[in-house]
Scaffold this active site. Structure first.
Site, PDB file in Angstrom:
ATOM      1  N   ASP A   1      54.577  41.859  38.462  1.00 16.00           N
ATOM      2  CA  ASP A   1      55.379  43.169  38.580  1.00 16.00           C
ATOM      3  C   ASP A   1      55.770  43.521  37.313  1.00 16.00           C
ATOM      4  O   ASP A   1      55.769  44.712  36.937  1.00 16.00           O
ATOM      5  CB  ASP A   1      56.620  42.812  39.254  1.00 16.00           C
TER       6      ASP A   1
ATOM      7  N   ASN B   1      44.909  39.938  39.865  1.00 13.15           N
ATOM      8  CA  ASN B   1      45.060  38.595  38.881  1.00 13.15           C
ATOM      9  C   ASN B   1      43.878  38.022  39.586  1.00 13.15           C
ATOM     10  O   ASN B   1      42.968  38.468  40.324  1.00 13.15           O
ATOM     11  CB  ASN B   1      46.346  37.750  39.351  1.00 13.15           C
TER      12      ASN B   1
ATOM     13  N   LYS C   1      43.304  35.476  41.392  1.00 12.11           N
ATOM     14  CA  LYS C   1      43.232  35.206  42.981  1.00 12.11           C
ATOM     15  C   LYS C   1      42.814  36.485  43.663  1.00 12.11           C
ATOM     16  O   LYS C   1      41.771  36.352  44.631  1.00 12.11           O
ATOM     17  CB  LYS C   1      44.697  34.734  43.261  1.00 12.11           C
ATOM     18  N   GLU C   2      43.514  37.726  43.389  1.00 12.95           N
ATOM     19  CA  GLU C   2      43.156  38.839  43.954  1.00 12.95           C
ATOM     20  C   GLU C   2      41.581  39.328  43.832  1.00 12.95           C
ATOM     21  O   GLU C   2      40.988  39.696  44.715  1.00 12.95           O
ATOM     22  CB  GLU C   2      44.033  39.820  43.568  1.00 12.95           C
TER      23      GLU C   2
END
Length: 471
Positions: A266, A196, A198-199
């Protein structure tokens, strides 16, 4: 893709397993001890979290899944095993000397107020890691896709990730990874990695604006020397961006309302894995995952995607006309979302303003209006030869253009009794010329509502007027 039959699909999920606990309550006052809300807890619930939530999504799509990970030898570990069994998730849990990772969410008035985490993450011991490798080697060839769900809690070590990818490659099995942390070298050789924003920012080391042009500009830096084959960036309200090593494609979000993003990542990786395992092209798998994510963020809590949700959303997006075989899935999905269902029926041979106003008033009673439409044979038996004027497919297509109608279901019987029994609406609506006690199917509805027709309008009057003009 429309049938969503995944019964022959099998997915192996390996990663950080957690237990999600929810404390549901209401808030109506502030604490006198500190400026914080007081949540009066009404009920509690448990759900699979982390890699277990990925497995739960796959199981809810009615695909085969095996979950491999760790849990502590504690009460929460026992609860986790029970939850996995209750959700029909096959699992292999290696016991550790650390507590079972548990996230407790306090929800007041449908708003998450606080999250409490119980965890002591640390890398796998050599003994457990070696045991895990043995089990993976034994079973990996039985699966169509492998998912690595990395929450940076200790299971997905560099050594284990590289081992899993190498074993999968021996059997030509795709590997899909949900990444964490700054070390993505351990994912080298993966089929698809799905960070995502943020990652992605954490990996690059600076914040990228969530705009198409900025995300595209950052992709070469991410992809350079990465070793994985495809990159899918999930971007919240901006949808998703796919890079296949050659070109970039953006996918707008399917989400209509966002209540809770817990577990959305997920759902994405689970849907991607099931799509790829089913033989979908990568782009189609991304579309499928995008649709699934758009559904689950509209629900509160860690909720898996269900086949019934997808069927309903697919019909809502592309076609309001529902086949009889899809009625149970549709109604289950609507009931799960606590939608108030309104049902009415009729021939609607020549649509006029009276019909439109009647249907608008019916829709105002609830959230979803389902219309039962008499087939041509049914109309002919009721109205006589020469009717209907318009064929059933034409009538359904015109009615589908009305914003008040959510779904249309055709029925061939003289009355909609069996259809009403399947739908079991909150409100059963008929015209004002009926008496409530005479309405067919009233025993299957919570309430019967009679709505007056607009005076001076009826299909029979229109047909009679046309005949007079022809004479």
């Amino acid at each position: 893709m429309e049938k969503f039959n995944f019964s022959n699909v099998s997915v192996l999920v390996i990663g950080d397993i957690m237990l999600d606990q929810y404390l549901w309550g209401s808030v109506d006052r502030i604490s006198p001890e500190a400026p914080v809300p007081i949540v009066n807890i009404k009920r509690t619930s448990l759900a699979p979290g982390g890699a277990a939530n990925v497995a739960n999504n796959i199981a809810s799509l009615e695909a085969e899944v095996l979950l491999i990970g760790t849990a502590g030898e504690d009460y929460n570990g026992e609860q986790l095993s029970q939850v996995l069994n209750q959700n029909s998730i096959k699992h292999l849990l290696f016991k550790t000397d650390t507590p079972t990772i548990t996230k407790v969410r306090v929800v007041g008035n449908k708003q998450q107020m606080m999250r409490l985490d119980y965890e002591q993450p640390k890398p796998l011991s050599e003994e457990i890691k070696n045991s895990m490798k043995i089990e993976i080697t034994k079973c990996i060839d039985d699966f169509d896709v492998v998912v690595i769900s990395d929450y940076n809690k200790g299971v997905c070590t560099d050594d284990l990730c590289r081992f899993i990818i190498a074993e999968a490659e021996k059997h030509n099995i795709p590997v899909v990874i949900d990444p964490k942390g700054k070390d993505w070298a351990k994912y080298s050789g993966a089929t698809l990695v799905t960070p995502n924003m943020k990652e992605l920012n954490e990996f690059i080391g600076y914040n990228i604006p969530n705009e198409d042009i900025d995300v595209e500009a950052a992709i070469p830096e991410v992809f350079l020397n990465s070793g994985f084959k495809n990159l899918l960036i999930t971007r919240s309200e901006k949808g998703m961006t796919l890079y296949d090593g050659v070109q970039t494609e953006h996918f707008p979000t399917f989400a209509k309302e966002v209540y809770d993003v817990s577990g959305a990542g997920d759902t994405v990786i689970a849907a991607l894995a099931v799509g790829i395992a089913s033989g979908y092209k990568l782009r189609d798998s991304v579309e499928f995952a995008n649709m699934a994510a758009g559904i689950v963020v509209g629900k509160l809590g860690t909720v898996p995607i269900k086949k019934s949700d997808l069927i309903r959303d697919l019909h809502l997006s592309y076609n309001k006309i529902i086949s009889n075989e899809n009625i149970p899935d549709l109604i289950e999905s609507l009931n799960n979302e606590n939608k108030r269902i309104v049902f009415t029926n009729g021939c609607f041979d020549i649509l006029h303003i009276g019909h439109v106003k009647y249907l608008e008033k019916a829709k105002e009673l609830g959230d979803i209006l389902i219309l039962g439409l008499n087939t041509d044979d049914s109309v002919r038996r009721i109205k006589g030869e020469g009717r209907p004027v318009n064929r059933e497919d034409d009538r359904a297509a015109v009615l589908a253009g009305l914003s008040s109608i959510d779904y249309i279901i055709k029925f061939d019987e003289d009355t909609p009794l069996s259809l009403i029994e399947k739908v079991r609406p909150d409100f059963l609506v008929k015209g004002g010329d009926y008496r409530a006690e005479d309405v067919v199917g009233r025993e299957y509805a919570d309430e019967v509502v009679l709505i007056d027709f607009v005076e001076g309008y009826s299909t029979s009057m229109i047909i009679s007027r046309l005949r007079c003009e022809q004479e």
